[in-house]
Design a protein around this motif. Structure first.
Motif, PDB file in Angstrom:
ATOM      1  N   ILE A   1       0.979  -1.339  -0.145  1.00  0.00           N
ATOM      2  CA  ILE A   1       0.115  -0.074  -0.069  1.00  0.00           C
ATOM      3  C   ILE A   1       0.896   1.220  -0.198  1.00  0.00           C
ATOM      4  O   ILE A   1       0.654   2.249  -0.816  1.00  0.00           O
ATOM      5  CB  ILE A   1      -1.093  -0.045   1.205  1.00  0.00           C
ATOM      6  CG1 ILE A   1      -2.015  -1.082   1.136  1.00  0.00           C
ATOM      7  CG2 ILE A   1      -1.630   1.324   1.452  1.00  0.00           C
ATOM      8  CD1 ILE A   1      -2.867  -1.364   2.060  1.00  0.00           C
ATOM      9  N   TYR A   2       1.998   1.423   1.100  1.00  0.00           N
ATOM     10  CA  TYR A   2       2.917   2.591   0.847  1.00  0.00           C
ATOM     11  C   TYR A   2       3.420   2.501  -0.429  1.00  0.00           C
ATOM     12  O   TYR A   2       3.668   3.527  -0.819  1.00  0.00           O
ATOM     13  CB  TYR A   2       3.792   2.145   2.115  1.00  0.00           C
ATOM     14  CG  TYR A   2       3.225   2.422   3.457  1.00  0.00           C
ATOM     15  CD1 TYR A   2       2.211   3.490   3.648  1.00  0.00           C
ATOM     16  CD2 TYR A   2       3.668   1.623   4.652  1.00  0.00           C
ATOM     17  CE1 TYR A   2       1.998   3.578   4.846  1.00  0.00           C
ATOM     18  CE2 TYR A   2       3.065   1.821   5.781  1.00  0.00           C
ATOM     19  CZ  TYR A   2       1.939   2.950   6.008  1.00  0.00           C
ATOM     20  OH  TYR A   2       1.573   3.096   7.088  1.00  0.00           O
TER      21      TYR A   2
ATOM     22  N   VAL B   1       1.899   6.570  -6.725  1.00  0.00           N
ATOM     23  CA  VAL B   1       0.730   7.635  -7.158  1.00  0.00           C
ATOM     24  C   VAL B   1       1.176   8.955  -7.123  1.00  0.00           C
ATOM     25  O   VAL B   1       0.911   9.814  -7.906  1.00  0.00           O
ATOM     26  CB  VAL B   1      -0.661   7.164  -6.426  1.00  0.00           C
ATOM     27  CG1 VAL B   1      -1.727   8.482  -6.673  1.00  0.00           C
ATOM     28  CG2 VAL B   1      -0.998   5.864  -7.017  1.00  0.00           C
ATOM     29  N   THR B   2       1.897   9.324  -5.993  1.00  0.00           N
ATOM     30  CA  THR B   2       2.079  10.649  -5.584  1.00  0.00           C
ATOM     31  C   THR B   2       3.445  11.362  -6.805  1.00  0.00           C
ATOM     32  O   THR B   2       3.402  12.505  -6.980  1.00  0.00           O
ATOM     33  CB  THR B   2       2.612  11.080  -3.922  1.00  0.00           C
ATOM     34  OG1 THR B   2       3.613   9.984  -3.763  1.00  0.00           O
ATOM     35  CG2 THR B   2       1.405  10.627  -3.180  1.00  0.00           C
ATOM     36  N   LEU B   3       4.296  10.295  -6.903  1.00  0.00           N
ATOM     37  CA  LEU B   3       5.401  10.914  -7.954  1.00  0.00           C
ATOM     38  C   LEU B   3       4.752  10.602  -9.125  1.00  0.00           C
ATOM     39  O   LEU B   3       5.593  11.566  -9.896  1.00  0.00           O
ATOM     40  CB  LEU B   3       6.622   9.618  -7.635  1.00  0.00           C
ATOM     41  CG  LEU B   3       7.126   9.734  -6.067  1.00  0.00           C
ATOM     42  CD1 LEU B   3       8.426   8.422  -6.157  1.00  0.00           C
ATOM     43  CD2 LEU B   3       7.840  11.237  -5.704  1.00  0.00           C
ATOM     44  N   THR B   4       3.997  10.087  -9.464  1.00  0.00           N
ATOM     45  CA  THR B   4       3.508  10.284 -10.815  1.00  0.00           C
ATOM     46  C   THR B   4       2.446  11.302 -11.411  1.00  0.00           C
ATOM     47  O   THR B   4       2.175  11.565 -12.453  1.00  0.00           O
ATOM     48  CB  THR B   4       3.257   8.687 -11.549  1.00  0.00           C
ATOM     49  OG1 THR B   4       1.969   8.592 -10.728  1.00  0.00           O
ATOM     50  CG2 THR B   4       4.279   7.649 -11.599  1.00  0.00           C
TER      51      THR B   4
ATOM     52  N   ILE C   1       3.210  22.659  -2.190  1.00  0.00           N
ATOM     53  CA  ILE C   1       2.750  21.594  -2.942  1.00  0.00           C
ATOM     54  C   ILE C   1       3.211  20.248  -2.237  1.00  0.00           C
ATOM     55  O   ILE C   1       2.457  19.349  -1.659  1.00  0.00           O
ATOM     56  CB  ILE C   1       2.865  21.509  -4.412  1.00  0.00           C
ATOM     57  CG1 ILE C   1       2.417  22.643  -5.141  1.00  0.00           C
ATOM     58  CG2 ILE C   1       2.765  20.118  -4.951  1.00  0.00           C
ATOM     59  CD1 ILE C   1       2.829  22.508  -6.529  1.00  0.00           C
ATOM     60  N   ILE C   2       4.485  20.100  -1.844  1.00  0.00           N
ATOM     61  CA  ILE C   2       4.939  19.032  -1.077  1.00  0.00           C
ATOM     62  C   ILE C   2       4.467  18.772   0.289  1.00  0.00           C
ATOM     63  O   ILE C   2       3.780  17.711   0.784  1.00  0.00           O
ATOM     64  CB  ILE C   2       6.528  19.108  -1.070  1.00  0.00           C
ATOM     65  CG1 ILE C   2       7.050  18.607  -2.445  1.00  0.00           C
ATOM     66  CG2 ILE C   2       7.195  17.907  -0.111  1.00  0.00           C
ATOM     67  CD1 ILE C   2       8.557  18.943  -2.525  1.00  0.00           C
TER      68      ILE C   2
ATOM     69  N   LEU D   1      -1.866  15.365   3.141  1.00  0.00           N
ATOM     70  CA  LEU D   1      -2.875  14.559   2.548  1.00  0.00           C
ATOM     71  C   LEU D   1      -2.682  13.039   2.959  1.00  0.00           C
ATOM     72  O   LEU D   1      -3.462  12.256   3.153  1.00  0.00           O
ATOM     73  CB  LEU D   1      -3.031  14.629   1.109  1.00  0.00           C
ATOM     74  CG  LEU D   1      -3.965  16.121   0.727  1.00  0.00           C
ATOM     75  CD1 LEU D   1      -3.843  16.223  -0.636  1.00  0.00           C
ATOM     76  CD2 LEU D   1      -5.207  16.074   1.281  1.00  0.00           C
ATOM     77  N   ILE D   2      -1.388  12.660   2.663  1.00  0.00           N
ATOM     78  CA  ILE D   2      -0.887  11.378   2.988  1.00  0.00           C
ATOM     79  C   ILE D   2      -0.993  10.925   4.478  1.00  0.00           C
ATOM     80  O   ILE D   2      -1.581   9.952   4.677  1.00  0.00           O
ATOM     81  CB  ILE D   2       0.438  11.065   2.391  1.00  0.00           C
ATOM     82  CG1 ILE D   2       0.541  11.169   0.974  1.00  0.00           C
ATOM     83  CG2 ILE D   2       1.082   9.722   3.067  1.00  0.00           C
ATOM     84  CD1 ILE D   2       2.256  11.075   0.315  1.00  0.00           C
ATOM     85  N   LEU D   3      -0.721  11.892   5.124  1.00  0.00           N
ATOM     86  CA  LEU D   3      -0.753  11.721   6.817  1.00  0.00           C
ATOM     87  C   LEU D   3      -2.418  11.361   7.423  1.00  0.00           C
ATOM     88  O   LEU D   3      -2.526  10.788   8.087  1.00  0.00           O
ATOM     89  CB  LEU D   3       0.042  12.826   7.597  1.00  0.00           C
ATOM     90  CG  LEU D   3       1.503  12.552   7.384  1.00  0.00           C
ATOM     91  CD1 LEU D   3       2.014  13.833   8.072  1.00  0.00           C
ATOM     92  CD2 LEU D   3       2.089  11.252   8.260  1.00  0.00           C
TER      93      LEU D   3
END
Length: 102
Positions: free
Chosen positions: A5-6, A12-15, A91-92, A98-100
């Motif tokens: 999952i990670y 997904v976040t990098l693309t 943005i980062i 959002l990930i947290l």
């Protein structure tokens, strides 16, 4: 399973890409007033003057003052032309929040 999952979330976040420009313009663009146009023209002329200066003859304090003045002029021109910018750091941070949360 957690590693998968990670890994998927990182992929997904990098693309994905982020577009900071608004997609629909419900508000019509407001025209600049005469004073705002004059101020914007003054700002552009001043920046051109600063770029034309021979900076090798200036002292360190003078160069620092010019850099500070250019930054202030850029802020004023962005405010006048109503530009919205998102820095890469912002943005980062948003993505990490959002990930947290998720």
């Amino acid at each position: 399973m957690k590693k998968l999952i990670y890994l998927f979330l990182v992929l997904v976040t990098l693309t994905t890409t982020v577009n900071a420009a608004p997609t629909n313009d419900d508000k019509p663009k407001t025209e600049l007033t005469i004073e705002q146009k004059a101020e914007l023209e003054y700002i552009t002329k001043r920046v051109e003057e600063i770029k034309a200066i021979d900076k090798s003859t200036l002292t360190k304090a003078e160069r620092k003052a010019l850099r500070k003045e250019v930054k202030e002029l850029k802020k004023r021109s962005d405010f006048l032309s109503q530009n919205i910018t998102l820095s890469l750091g912002a943005i980062i941070i948003i993505l990490l929040l959002l990930i947290l949360i998720l």
